[in-house]
Design a protein around this motif. Structure first.
Motif, PDB file in Angstrom:
ATOM      1  N   MET A   1      42.537  75.590  36.452  1.00  0.00           N
ATOM      2  CA  MET A   1      43.765  74.824  36.701  1.00  0.00           C
ATOM      3  C   MET A   1      43.803  73.535  35.888  1.00  0.00           C
ATOM      4  SD  MET A   1      45.724  76.696  38.535  1.00  0.00           S
ATOM      5  CE  MET A   1      45.067  78.020  37.529  1.00  0.00           C
ATOM      6  N   THR A   2      42.649  73.042  35.454  1.00  0.00           N
ATOM      7  CA  THR A   2      42.632  71.850  34.609  1.00  0.00           C
ATOM      8  C   THR A   2      43.054  72.172  33.176  1.00  0.00           C
ATOM      9  OG1 THR A   2      40.311  72.034  33.883  1.00  0.00           O
ATOM     10  CG2 THR A   2      40.737  70.871  35.975  1.00  0.00           C
ATOM     11  N   GLN A   3      43.158  73.452  32.862  1.00  0.00           N
ATOM     12  CA  GLN A   3      43.524  73.878  31.510  1.00  0.00           C
ATOM     13  C   GLN A   3      45.018  74.177  31.364  1.00  0.00           C
ATOM     14  OE1 GLN A   3      41.006  73.780  29.119  1.00  0.00           O
ATOM     15  NE2 GLN A   3      40.014  72.871  30.919  1.00  0.00           N
ATOM     16  N   ARG A   4      45.772  74.052  32.456  1.00  0.00           N
ATOM     17  CA  ARG A   4      47.212  74.363  32.411  1.00  0.00           C
ATOM     18  C   ARG A   4      47.959  73.421  31.482  1.00  0.00           C
ATOM     19  NH1 ARG A   4      49.022  73.575  38.252  1.00  0.00           N
ATOM     20  NH2 ARG A   4      47.414  72.034  37.999  1.00  0.00           N
ATOM     21  N   ASP A   5      48.914  73.975  30.778  1.00  0.00           N
ATOM     22  CA  ASP A   5      49.802  73.186  29.930  1.00  0.00           C
ATOM     23  C   ASP A   5      51.000  74.062  29.590  1.00  0.00           C
ATOM     24  OD1 ASP A   5      51.190  71.760  28.039  1.00  0.00           O
ATOM     25  OD2 ASP A   5      49.453  71.340  26.786  1.00  0.00           O
ATOM     26  N   PRO A   6      52.120  73.857  30.274  1.00  0.00           N
ATOM     27  CA  PRO A   6      53.280  74.727  30.053  1.00  0.00           C
ATOM     28  C   PRO A   6      53.842  74.665  28.636  1.00  0.00           C
ATOM     29  CG  PRO A   6      53.830  72.914  31.525  1.00  0.00           C
ATOM     30  CD  PRO A   6      52.354  72.846  31.282  1.00  0.00           C
ATOM     31  N   ASP A   7      53.510  73.618  27.895  1.00  0.00           N
ATOM     32  CA  ASP A   7      54.032  73.482  26.534  1.00  0.00           C
ATOM     33  C   ASP A   7      53.072  73.998  25.469  1.00  0.00           C
ATOM     34  OD1 ASP A   7      56.354  72.217  27.530  1.00  0.00           O
ATOM     35  OD2 ASP A   7      55.264  70.323  27.650  1.00  0.00           O
ATOM     36  N   SER A   8      51.897  74.450  25.887  1.00  0.00           N
ATOM     37  CA  SER A   8      50.875  74.871  24.929  1.00  0.00           C
ATOM     38  C   SER A   8      51.013  76.348  24.582  1.00  0.00           C
ATOM     39  CB  SER A   8      49.488  74.630  25.523  1.00  0.00           C
ATOM     40  OG  SER A   8      48.494  75.112  24.639  1.00  0.00           O
ATOM     41  N   THR A   9      50.648  76.675  23.351  1.00  0.00           N
ATOM     42  CA  THR A   9      50.593  78.083  22.944  1.00  0.00           C
ATOM     43  C   THR A   9      49.158  78.598  22.993  1.00  0.00           C
ATOM     44  OG1 THR A   9      50.402  77.447  20.620  1.00  0.00           O
ATOM     45  CG2 THR A   9      52.628  77.911  21.458  1.00  0.00           C
TER      46      THR A   9
ATOM     47  N   ASN B   1      48.245  78.920  33.211  1.00  0.00           N
ATOM     48  CA  ASN B   1      49.619  78.833  33.713  1.00  0.00           C
ATOM     49  C   ASN B   1      49.962  80.061  34.542  1.00  0.00           C
ATOM     50  OD1 ASN B   1      49.918  76.444  32.253  1.00  0.00           O
ATOM     51  ND2 ASN B   1      50.937  77.436  30.535  1.00  0.00           N
ATOM     52  N   ASP B   2      49.591  81.242  34.052  1.00  0.00           N
ATOM     53  CA  ASP B   2      49.900  82.488  34.757  1.00  0.00           C
ATOM     54  C   ASP B   2      49.046  82.648  36.011  1.00  0.00           C
ATOM     55  OD1 ASP B   2      51.797  83.123  32.821  1.00  0.00           O
ATOM     56  OD2 ASP B   2      50.392  84.315  31.646  1.00  0.00           O
ATOM     57  N   ALA B   3      47.775  82.292  35.935  1.00  0.00           N
ATOM     58  CA  ALA B   3      46.882  82.432  37.089  1.00  0.00           C
ATOM     59  C   ALA B   3      47.338  81.552  38.250  1.00  0.00           C
ATOM     60  CB  ALA B   3      45.449  82.083  36.691  1.00  0.00           C
TER      61      ALA B   3
END
Length: 76
Positions: A12-20, A28-30
């Motif tokens: 969850m610390t790796q989420r970034d909706p703007d990242s590819t 983001n999906d998890a």
């Protein structure tokens, strides 16, 4: 024994909706996966779960990369 955070909590610390970035997309999906094993730390158990339940994960190599990042962070 030192406390070790779960893989999900790390992810969850790796989420970034703007990242590819693939790991960010996985995170983001998890986040929306209601049955994700949120307390799990074990690679095999997580891998088995994802192979059977994570249609949102296009390749297990993304999980492998994320898990390696998790292991590096947890080895202090």
């Amino acid at each position: 024994m030192a406390y070790r955070e779960s893989f999900y909590r790390f992810l969850m610390t790796q989420r970034d909706p703007d990242s590819t970035d693939e790991v960010a997309q996985f995170a983001n999906d998890a986040q929306h996966d209601q049955t994700f094993p949120k307390q799990e730390q074990d690679y095999e158990k997580l891998s088995d779960y994802l192979e059977l339940n994570a249609g949102y994960l296009p390749s297990m190599t993304i999980f492998d990369r994320a898990y390696e990042m998790y292991r590096e962070k947890m080895s202090y």
